[in-house]
Design a protein around this motif. Sequence first.
Motif, PDB file in Angstrom:
ATOM      1  N   LYS A 133       0.778  -1.067  -0.099  1.00 47.87           N
ATOM      2  CA  LYS A 133       0.066  -0.015   0.108  1.00 47.87           C
ATOM      3  C   LYS A 133       0.837   1.242  -0.018  1.00 47.87           C
ATOM      4  O   LYS A 133       0.629   2.213  -0.781  1.00 47.87           O
ATOM      5  CB  LYS A 133      -0.815   0.178   1.238  1.00 47.87           C
ATOM      6  N   SER A 134       1.946   1.335   1.128  1.00 46.73           N
ATOM      7  CA  SER A 134       2.776   2.337   0.970  1.00 46.73           C
ATOM      8  C   SER A 134       3.704   2.746   0.057  1.00 46.73           C
ATOM      9  O   SER A 134       3.797   3.647  -0.720  1.00 46.73           O
ATOM     10  CB  SER A 134       3.460   2.454   2.242  1.00 46.73           C
ATOM     11  N   THR A 135       4.143   1.435  -0.751  1.00 48.81           N
ATOM     12  CA  THR A 135       4.958   1.463  -1.876  1.00 48.81           C
ATOM     13  C   THR A 135       4.123   2.157  -3.034  1.00 48.81           C
ATOM     14  O   THR A 135       4.521   3.078  -3.954  1.00 48.81           O
ATOM     15  CB  THR A 135       5.441   0.122  -2.370  1.00 48.81           C
ATOM     16  N   VAL A 146       5.799   8.189   2.309  1.00 52.12           N
ATOM     17  CA  VAL A 146       5.231   7.265   3.148  1.00 52.12           C
ATOM     18  C   VAL A 146       6.342   6.119   3.646  1.00 52.12           C
ATOM     19  O   VAL A 146       6.987   5.767   2.631  1.00 52.12           O
ATOM     20  CB  VAL A 146       3.849   6.650   3.317  1.00 52.12           C
ATOM     21  N   LYS A 147       6.536   5.605   4.805  1.00 50.81           N
ATOM     22  CA  LYS A 147       7.502   4.637   4.932  1.00 50.81           C
ATOM     23  C   LYS A 147       6.936   3.126   4.669  1.00 50.81           C
ATOM     24  O   LYS A 147       5.750   2.829   4.586  1.00 50.81           O
ATOM     25  CB  LYS A 147       7.495   4.501   6.828  1.00 50.81           C
ATOM     26  N   THR A 148       7.772   2.412   3.996  1.00 49.96           N
ATOM     27  CA  THR A 148       7.617   1.064   3.693  1.00 49.96           C
ATOM     28  C   THR A 148       8.678   0.137   4.310  1.00 49.96           C
ATOM     29  O   THR A 148       9.742   0.520   4.710  1.00 49.96           O
ATOM     30  CB  THR A 148       7.829   1.072   2.055  1.00 49.96           C
ATOM     31  N   ILE A 154       4.227  -2.101   8.814  1.00 52.38           N
ATOM     32  CA  ILE A 154       5.095  -0.774   8.846  1.00 52.38           C
ATOM     33  C   ILE A 154       4.203   0.405   9.202  1.00 52.38           C
ATOM     34  O   ILE A 154       4.768   1.193  10.018  1.00 52.38           O
ATOM     35  CB  ILE A 154       5.970  -0.897   7.632  1.00 52.38           C
ATOM     36  N   THR A 155       3.081   0.516   8.449  1.00 54.10           N
ATOM     37  CA  THR A 155       2.318   1.568   8.611  1.00 54.10           C
ATOM     38  C   THR A 155       1.426   1.533   9.864  1.00 54.10           C
ATOM     39  O   THR A 155       0.899   0.477   9.969  1.00 54.10           O
ATOM     40  CB  THR A 155       1.495   1.701   7.577  1.00 54.10           C
ATOM     41  N   LYS A 156       1.712   2.738  10.738  1.00 55.89           N
ATOM     42  CA  LYS A 156       1.064   2.348  12.126  1.00 55.89           C
ATOM     43  C   LYS A 156      -0.499   3.328  12.228  1.00 55.89           C
ATOM     44  O   LYS A 156      -1.174   2.872  12.912  1.00 55.89           O
ATOM     45  CB  LYS A 156       1.885   2.947  13.302  1.00 55.89           C
ATOM     46  N   LEU A 170      -5.324   8.375   1.288  1.00 57.40           N
ATOM     47  CA  LEU A 170      -5.127   8.040   2.683  1.00 57.40           C
ATOM     48  C   LEU A 170      -4.603   6.733   2.657  1.00 57.40           C
ATOM     49  O   LEU A 170      -5.020   5.607   2.307  1.00 57.40           O
ATOM     50  CB  LEU A 170      -6.752   8.030   2.965  1.00 57.40           C
ATOM     51  N   ASP A 171      -3.434   6.899   3.305  1.00 57.68           N
ATOM     52  CA  ASP A 171      -2.762   5.439   3.587  1.00 57.68           C
ATOM     53  C   ASP A 171      -3.225   4.843   5.022  1.00 57.68           C
ATOM     54  O   ASP A 171      -3.504   5.705   5.911  1.00 57.68           O
ATOM     55  CB  ASP A 171      -1.015   5.846   3.868  1.00 57.68           C
ATOM     56  N   THR A 172      -3.220   3.599   4.954  1.00 59.33           N
ATOM     57  CA  THR A 172      -3.779   3.142   6.309  1.00 59.33           C
ATOM     58  C   THR A 172      -2.746   1.800   6.689  1.00 59.33           C
ATOM     59  O   THR A 172      -2.364   1.319   5.717  1.00 59.33           O
ATOM     60  CB  THR A 172      -5.178   2.502   6.049  1.00 59.33           C
TER      61      THR A 172
HETATM   62 MG   LIG Z   1       2.337   0.603   4.803  1.00 56.29          MG
END
Ligand SMILES: [Mg+2]
Length: 283
Positions: A133-135, A146-148, A154-156, A170-172
């Motif tokens: 998702k973040s990538t 965003v961090k991957t 990884i995503t908090k 929106l990243d989740t």
């Molecule tokens: Mg993530």
Amino acid sequence: MNIQWYPGHMAKTKRLIKENLSLVDIVIEILDARAPISSRNPDIDEMIEHKARLVVLNKADLSDPIINKQWKNFFNTHYSNGILINSMMGQGIDEIIKKIEKMMKDKLEYLAHRGRKNKPIRCMIIGIPNVGKSTFINRIVGKTSVKTGNKPGITKGKQWIRINEKIELLDTPGILWPKFDDQNIGLRLGWIGSIKDEILDQEQLAFHLLTFLTQNYGDLIKRRYKINNLSKGTLEIFNEIALKRGFIIKGGELDYQRTAEMILDEFRKGKIGKISLERPDKT
Ligand SMILES: [Mg+2]
Ligand SMILES: Nc1nc2c(ncn2[C@@H]2O[C@H](COP(=O)(O)OP(=O)(O)OP(=O)(O)O)[C@@H](O)[C@H]2O)c(=O)[nH]1
């Protein structure tokens, strides 16, 4: 092998998705192209109700190209859309932006008509842990926003990212479901790295993977590990791989743990070959 996993942050993510749903126009559901059914959260239909949805099959560079086409047809037939992408390299990303704009055409025209051009289309990105998702977000934005990482969790928390004047994402955090009724689903999620390695028995996980691979992608196993005869059973093949790689511990015993980690790692990185764990005609 009994796989059950539902830490507190999963329940929190479910709440986060529900709470933010009214703020978004489209839900982008990211699935793993190697296992589109197992990586799909069965609660999702109920959670997102009638919200517009875009199904994205990520990591298509790691899955079987022939089966990729079958999945694309499957999702286009049943969910009216399904886009194959590779977030690492960017394949399919342009198609997604076009699709979002097409899905939201009426709304964009309406907003422009009302002189509210700067109100963006908002998309919520959801999917199981480690699906990319973040990538995907970083690729679509064109920079690391965003961090991957190559492990789940990884995503908090949530994070809004603007991709252009028209679209906001929106990243989740990744979300898994409370229990896996089908043992095979748990295994596939373990193989693709969506369940924390620490809570699974790596030797068992790799052993089951090797069994699946010899049965379904025998030629790839033969080539990667220089095995001539696959009919001797998984244990023998596992031993042969350990021996060939020189994974031996003090006293001359084979290092099963190291062999298991290596097989899982090579599968996850696509080193064994392009492999699909599920196919539409078998669901
Ligand atoms: Mg993530
Ligand atoms: N080969 C390949 N690897 C990918 C692709 N997309 C993501 N990855 C890798 O998959 C791993 C997980 O990526 P993330 O973007 O952190 O996954 P996530 O879904 O945000 O994970 P959580 O935040 O833990 O839920 C990373 O090592 C990425 O480099 C892809 O399309 N192809």
